[in-house]
Design an enzyme around this catalytic site. Structure first.
Site: not given
Ligand SMILES: [Zn+2]
Length: 357
Positions: A70, A259
């Site tokens: 990320d 997620d």
């Protein structure tokens, strides 16, 4: 698309290259096939030099699954927007102001290009563009548009850098590049952002921003709408979603990657997820009453020698009782975190397996 992963899939958050209290073998035991790490945090610690020497995060962690990195847009930029002492955001990139424990001040600059280069060094399978996540619910539509324009401009620069890195590194196994669709709760802004990103072209698209309404309700309407804007055949990633029931709702809307910090963070807070009934005997997509949770520190569990869940095949449920876990939490032994985390992750991986079927 070259990445060989089964869909849908769920990635727990290993922000700093670890899921607190469990290791890579525990992850596999829990049926987890991939993790998400944070570019900015790994850039700081252990640092890119160490990760390069280790041969990437997978070697470093001894983890064979899929790794997403990320960019850090979500948590970190929203922190900076809330507190200007933490950094500043400009078209060129983000500057973070860090203060060490000893009081030393340091600045770290992360441009879209550096963000992508760092993700290559981390050795991720899926890279995510740096995006400008608007702060929560505070902004006017006009302000959100300016975040979107920066998100699109950064996405273009990330794509250019991605192509440059692939050439430079002569990579045979190219990682995938995903972009983030912002737009708050405004459908027209989501549409505009998606259209511009699709023009640039990415392997996958993420729903960015807060998936909750201001009243705390899960905003499935804007998530579903945004999923429909994403091209057929692309990976569709609901960033940060969510509890098992929300994942099921999003999977029905077309999302195939998820997620969330919930299962692991909740485990450490003594909150265990349970199937109320045998999940193999229900239609998981239509059953709205499948999940519950228990707080294992409650007094009633101190002499409850039954397994945590009769419908769970995890390492913890196979080997330990509620009473033992209650005891471990009451003496604050770290084994409590490990056993609880393994269990909660298995509830997620089981949910994902059932959605696949
Ligand atoms: Zn279990």
């Amino acid at each position: 698309m070259r990445l060989d992963i089964k869909l849908p899939t769920f990635f727990p958050d290993a922000t700093r290259g670890v899921i607190k209290s469990i290791d890579s073998l525990d992850l596999t035991l829990s049926g987890i096939e991939g993790i998400i790490v944070n570019t900015y945090h790994l850039y700081n610690t252990p640092g890119i030099d160490i990760l390069k020497k280790a041969g990437g995060i997978k070697n470093f962690m001894n983890f064979n699954g899929t790794v997403i990195s990320d960019s850090g847009g979500f948590q970190i930029l929203s922190l900076v927007y809330q507190n200007s002492k933490l950094g500043k955001i400009e078209d060129s990139g983000v500057t973070f102001f860090q203060i060490s424990k000893g009081g030393d001040k340091k600045t770290v600059f992360m441009s879209p290009e550096k963000c992508i280069e760092t993700q290559f060094d981390i050795g991720s399978d899926i890279l995510i563009t740096l995006d400008d996540c608007p702060p929560r619910w505070k902004e006017s539509k006009k302000d959100i548009k300016s975040h979107i324009n920066r998100t699109i401009m950064w996405a273009k620069r990330c794509k250019d850098e991605y192509l440059r890195q692939i050439k430079l590194r002569k990579l045979k196994n190219k990682p995938l590049l995903f972009a983030v669709i912002q737009g708050g709760e405004y459908k027209d802004l989501r549409k505009y952002c998606a259209e511009q990103l699709i023009k640039i072209g990415f392997d996958g698209y993420c729903f960015g921003g807060w998936p909750m309404k201001e009243n705390g309700e899960f905003n499935i309407e804007i998530l579903s709408y945004t999923a429909k804007l994403m091209p057929q055949g692309a990976f569709k990633y609901a960033l940060g979603v969510g509890d098992p029931a929300s994942i099921i709702q999003c999977a029905k809307s077309g999302y195939n990657i998820f997620d969330c910090v919930l299962p692991t963070r909740d485990a450490r807070h003594k909150r265990l997820y349970l199937f109320k009934k045998n999940p193999d005997k229900v239609n998981i997509l239509n059953d709205t009453d499948l999940f519950e949770f228990i707080l294992i520190n409650k007094e009633k569990y101190k002499d409850d020698f039954s397994t945590i869940s009769n419908f769970c095949d995890c390492f913890t449920c196979k080997n330990y009782s509620k009473a033992y876990l209650h005891h471990l939490f009451s003496i604050e032994d770290t084994l409590a975190y490990r056993l609880a985390t393994i269990h909660n992750l298995r509830v997620y991986s089981k949910t994902i397996e059932l959605i696949r079927n």
